[in-house]
Write an enzyme that holds these catalytic residues in place. Sequence first.
Site, PDB file in Angstrom:
ATOM      1  N   MET A  43     -23.892  19.064  -4.220  1.00  0.00           N
ATOM      2  CA  MET A  43     -23.123  18.323  -3.229  1.00  0.00           C
ATOM      3  C   MET A  43     -21.969  17.607  -3.895  1.00  0.00           C
ATOM      4  O   MET A  43     -21.882  17.519  -5.098  1.00  0.00           O
ATOM      5  CB  MET A  43     -24.011  17.319  -2.509  1.00  0.00           C
ATOM      6  CG  MET A  43     -24.596  16.255  -3.429  1.00  0.00           C
ATOM      7  SD  MET A  43     -24.991  14.767  -2.535  1.00  0.00           S
ATOM      8  CE  MET A  43     -23.384  14.134  -2.214  1.00  0.00           C
ATOM      9  N   SER A  47     -26.561  21.623   5.207  1.00  0.00           N
ATOM     10  CA  SER A  47     -25.315  22.057   4.581  1.00  0.00           C
ATOM     11  C   SER A  47     -25.095  21.241   3.313  1.00  0.00           C
ATOM     12  O   SER A  47     -25.588  20.117   3.195  1.00  0.00           O
ATOM     13  CB  SER A  47     -24.139  21.820   5.530  1.00  0.00           C
ATOM     14  OG  SER A  47     -23.985  20.431   5.765  1.00  0.00           O
ATOM     15  N   ASP A  48     -24.345  21.788   2.369  1.00  0.00           N
ATOM     16  CA  ASP A  48     -23.893  20.969   1.255  1.00  0.00           C
ATOM     17  C   ASP A  48     -22.837  19.995   1.794  1.00  0.00           C
ATOM     18  O   ASP A  48     -22.272  20.217   2.869  1.00  0.00           O
ATOM     19  CB  ASP A  48     -23.331  21.833   0.128  1.00  0.00           C
ATOM     20  CG  ASP A  48     -23.358  21.097  -1.210  1.00  0.00           C
ATOM     21  OD1 ASP A  48     -23.504  19.857  -1.226  1.00  0.00           O
ATOM     22  OD2 ASP A  48     -23.225  21.760  -2.259  1.00  0.00           O
ATOM     23  N   TRP A  49     -22.593  18.934   1.041  1.00  0.00           N
ATOM     24  CA  TRP A  49     -21.797  17.822   1.560  1.00  0.00           C
ATOM     25  C   TRP A  49     -20.370  18.247   1.938  1.00  0.00           C
ATOM     26  O   TRP A  49     -19.617  18.736   1.109  1.00  0.00           O
ATOM     27  CB  TRP A  49     -21.788  16.694   0.529  1.00  0.00           C
ATOM     28  CG  TRP A  49     -22.889  15.693   0.758  1.00  0.00           C
ATOM     29  CD1 TRP A  49     -22.745  14.343   0.880  1.00  0.00           C
ATOM     30  CD2 TRP A  49     -24.306  15.935   0.911  1.00  0.00           C
ATOM     31  NE1 TRP A  49     -23.977  13.749   1.127  1.00  0.00           N
ATOM     32  CE2 TRP A  49     -24.935  14.697   1.149  1.00  0.00           C
ATOM     33  CE3 TRP A  49     -25.098  17.076   0.915  1.00  0.00           C
ATOM     34  CZ2 TRP A  49     -26.309  14.566   1.362  1.00  0.00           C
ATOM     35  CZ3 TRP A  49     -26.466  16.955   1.122  1.00  0.00           C
ATOM     36  CH2 TRP A  49     -27.046  15.713   1.333  1.00  0.00           C
TER      37      TRP A  49
END
Length: 884
Positions: free
Chosen positions: A1, A286-288
Amino acid sequence: MASRTGGAAALVLGVLTAGSLAASVVTPRDPVPAGYVAAPYYPAPPGGWVDSWEEAYTKASALVSQMTLAEKTNITSGIGIFMGKPCVGNTGSAERLGFPRLCLQDSALGVASADNVTAFPAGITTGATFDKALIYARGVAIGEEFRGKGINVYLGPSVGPLGKKPLGGRNWEGFGSDPVLQAKAASLTVKGVQEQGIIATIKHLIGNEQEMYRMYNPFQPGYSANIDDRTLHELYLWPFAEVVHQGVGAVMTAYNAVNGSACSQHSYLINGLLKDELGFQGFVMSDWLSHISGVDSALAGLDMNMPGDTNIPLFGFSNWHYELSRSVLNGSVPVGRLNDMVTRIVAAWYKLGQDKDHPTPNFSSNTRDRNGLLYPAALLSPIGQVNWFVNVQADHYIVARQVAQDAITLLKNNGSALPLSPSASLHVFGTAAQVNPDGPNACMNRACNKGTLGMGWGSGVADYPYLDDPITAIKKRVPSTQFFNTDSFPWFHPTPSPNDTAIVFITSDAGENSFTVEGNNGDRNSAKLAAWHNGDELVRKVAEKYSSVIVIAQTVGPLILESWHDLPSVKAVLFQHLPGQEAGESLAEVLFGNVSPSGHLPYSITKRADDFPDSIANLRGFAFGQVQDTYSEGLYIDYRYLNKNGVKPRYAFGHGLSYTSFSFENPTIKSVTDLTGALVPPARGPKGSTPTYSTAIPPASEAIWPAGFNRIWRYLYSWLNEGEAKEAYAVGTTGSKKYVYPVGYSTTPKPAPASGGGEGGNPALWDVAYEVTVTVRNSGDKFAGKASVQAYVQFPEGIPYETPIVQLRDFEKTSELAAGGSEEVTVRLTRKDLSVWDVELQNWVFPGANGGRYTIWLGEASDKLFTACYTDTGKCETGKTPPV
Ligand SMILES: *[C@@H]1O[C@H](CO)[C@@H](O)[C@H](O)[C@H]1NC(C)=O
Ligand SMILES: *[C@@H]1O[C@H](CO)[C@@H](O)[C@H](O)[C@H]1NC(C)=O
Ligand SMILES: *[C@@H]1O[C@H](CO)[C@@H](O)[C@H](O)[C@H]1NC(C)=O
Ligand SMILES: *[C@@H]1O[C@H](CO)[C@@H](O)[C@H](O)[C@H]1NC(C)=O
Ligand SMILES: *[C@@H]1O[C@H](CO)[C@@H](O)[C@H](O)[C@H]1NC(C)=O
Ligand SMILES: *[C@@H]1O[C@H](CO)[C@@H](O)[C@H](O)[C@H]1NC(C)=O
Ligand SMILES: CC(=O)N[C@H]1CO[C@H](CO)[C@@H](O)[C@@H]1O
C-alpha cells in the site's frame, strides 16, 4: 500500500508531471500483446460454502440481515485517508449492531507507525532461515503485537512480488524468489498471526514485480503484467493458493493490471481464480488508492475499498460508500453482491473471534504525541488522546534475534577465515556497521540508506524501538577494534599488519515507489545490483591493503560480487539480508563462532545481471499509455532459468555454508497416498450452501442522512441526500435507466471449477503422496550447527509437459546438532507438488499417473543435491551427481 504521507503526495505529483508532459498525446493504453486476455468472469461467487467457515458465516448472516443499506455500505469502505481513527485503513462501522470500525495496519514486519513495538527482520531475512518453526514463531509474535495495539487486520504477509526481477523494489517484503518458499513461509506467518485473533492479509494479487508505473492515474494506467495461465498457476498464484488453504481472512489486490485489466476490478482474477477456483472465503480489499471504479469493481468481486477515497484522495470523494448505496438503490449493483461483500467481512471478523474481547486501537498512525488531532485530514478537528504507549514488545526480541541470526548466509569462507578469534586484530570499514547517527528512525518510512540497513523503505516498515548495531556487538568482544566509519577508503591509511583482519560492511536498499532514495525510485533502477555508496570499490581498496578481508552485506536482494569476490584477500562473504532491530548480537554470535551460520540464499546470485533474459533482468521503462510487462520467460525465473540454460551462478538458490559439515544418511521414500492411475484429482464435492437474504432493493430511507448529523469535513460516509436516494430508488425499481454492464456480464453462476472444491483448490491437491526421510548428521568434529534439508522434484522424462529441471517442494531445518550428532528429518510431497497445471483441462494433472519416475532430490542447496529418491522403485541413493 501507499505509505503514510508520501503515497498521496507522490501520486499527486505523478499526475501533475504526466499531465504537463503531454496529456493530449497519451492514449489510454498500449495494446496488450496478442494472446493475453482478461476474460469476463461473472457473477461473483458468494462466500460461506466451506465447512470451516460455516459457523462464522451463520453468525455473520444473522448480523448482516439486521443491517440497513447505509450500514452495509459503511463497512465495505474506508473512512478516508489520514482521517485518524487511527490506523492506515479504517472502515466505517455499524455501531447500532455492535460492529466496530475495523483498524487495518501495516506492515508485514511489525506494527508500522507505532511506539513500543518490535522491528522484526524483513520477509526476505525470514525466508533465508528456511526454518518453519522459526517462521511460525515470528508470525505468533507479530500477531501478539498487532493484537496488543488493538488492530483488527494485519496487512501482511507479502508474496507478490514473488521476486522474479532482482531489481524489483519490494521483493524484500516477501520471502524469496520461489513459489514454495513464499507459500510455506507465508502460510506459517498467517497461521501464527491468525492464532492471535488477527485477520491476516495476503498481498498483492498479483504481478506486482516492479514498482515503476504500477499505479493508475488519470493520464496513464498502471502497467500490465501479462502472464500466461500455467505460469500464473505454477508460480505467482501458488503462494496465494497455499495461504487461502491455510484460511487467511483477507486478500489485497495489486496496483497494476494483469492482461490489461486493473487487479482491483479484474473479474477473472477475483471472481474466477480467487473466489471460485481457490474457494477464498474471506474478503478482498484494494491496495491504497487503487480503487478506480464503483459498480464494476463490486461486480468483479472486490469487497472493500481502502482507504475509501477515489484514487485522487482528500477531496471527500469515494467510488463506494454513498456511491455504493446509490448503485444498490438504482439497481446497478445487485443487492446480493452487496450482502456477500459485507458478509465476507463480518464472517472474517467472527472467524478470528474479534466479537469477543478484541481490544480497540490504542495508538495513532499520525503522531507519536499523547494527544493529537482526531481527524487529521479534516483541518478543523477536535484534539484528544490518541496514543496510550502500550508496550507490546514482550520478549519478542528473542525471536527477532533468532531469525536475524539464523538467516545469516555464509557464502564463502576460504581457509576458515571465520570464525574470528576474540584476540583478533579487527579493522572495520563501512557506515553500515553503525546505526544512523541521526537515529534509526530519522528518515520517514526509512526512506534513506544511512547507517545499519535493517529494512527497506516505504509502507513495509516499522519504527525501531532501538537498533542493536554490528559495531557495538563487535567491540563488546574485541574492544581494540578500529572502526573507520566511512564508505570511502581513508586517503591516509597506515600499512596494516598481516595479522589484521578487515571487515567491510556494504549495503543495497530498495522500497516502495512513494519515495526516491539516492536516485532509486523504489526499484533499484539506479544502483542496479552494485553495492550502494561505492561499496564495491571500498571492498577492492581494502582488499589491496589487507591480507584477510571479510565482507558483510545488508541487502534487499542479490548483488553482483564479481569485481572483488575472487581477490585473494577476500576470504569470507556473508549476507545479513535485512536484520531488523537485532542486527548486532545476531551477527557477532556468528562471526565469533558461538553459533554456526545456517542461513541459505532465498534467490540466486548471478555473475552478471544479464545472465537473466531482459524480461527478468530489466525494469519496464516509460511508455505512452500502458506499460507492458510480459512474462515471456514463463516458468523460468531464478534457478529455474539458470538451470535450463546451463548458466552457472556465482551462488545458487539455497546456497549457504556452515562452520561444520553435514552428511545425509539412510534416505528412505514412502508412498502415503497412492495416486496410481489418478491423472487428475478426484471430483470435487458440491459447494455447501451460502447465506440467503432478500434480494429486493431496500427502501431509500435506509440510505438517507439522519437528521442533524454532525458531519466531519472530508470524512467519507455512506448516506445520500433524500432527493438523491429517492431518485436512485426510482431508477432501480422502475428500470427507467439501464446500467451499461461490462462485456460478458452475467448473473447466472458458472459451473463450479473442477480444480476447486475447498480453500486453496481441490482438497485432494494437499494429499501427501510421498514422504522422504533422511538422517542428517553433523559430520564435523568441532562446531555445532543447524542443517537445511531442501527437497526438489524432478518430473519424469517423456511427459507431455516441459518442466524446470528441479523445483523446490519442501524444506526442513534440523535443530542445532552437536558435532557427531544426528536427527531424522522428513519432507513431504503432495499431489500438487507432483502436478502441472494443464491449460486445456483447466486442472492439475499428475503426469506420473501411469508410472514414470519422479526423482526427489535432497540437499543443502539447489546445486548440492547428492541424495536422490525414486518414486517408481521406492529406492534412494546417496553420493549422486547433482542434476544441475
Ligand atoms: C491472461 O491471458 C492468458 C492468455 O490468454 C490466459 O490464459 C490467462 O488466464 C489470463 N490471465 C488472467 C488473470 O486473466
Ligand atoms: C458509518 O461509520 C461511521 C464511523 O464509524 C459512523 O460515524 C456512522 O454512524 C456509520 N454509519 C452508519 C450508517 O452506521
Ligand atoms: C489498548 O490496549 C489495551 C491492551 O492491549 C487494551 O486493553 C485497550 O482496550 C486498548 N485500547 C485503549 C483505548 O486503551
Ligand atoms: C447507479 O449509481 C452508480 C453510482 O453513482 C452509477 O455509476 C450508475 O451509473 C448508476 N446506474 C444507473 C442505471 O443510473
Ligand atoms: C583460498 O585461498 C588460498 C590461499 O589464500 C588460495 O590459493 C585459493 O585460491 C583460495 N580459494 C578460493 C576458492 O578462493
Ligand atoms: C602476528 O601474530 C603472530 C602469532 O599470533 C605473532 O607471533 C606476531 O607477532 C604477530 N605479528 C604482528 C605484526 O602483530
Ligand atoms: C517501554 C517503552 O519503550 N516505553 C516507551 C513507549 O513510548 C513512549 C513514547 O515514545 C516512550 O516515552 C516510552 O519510553
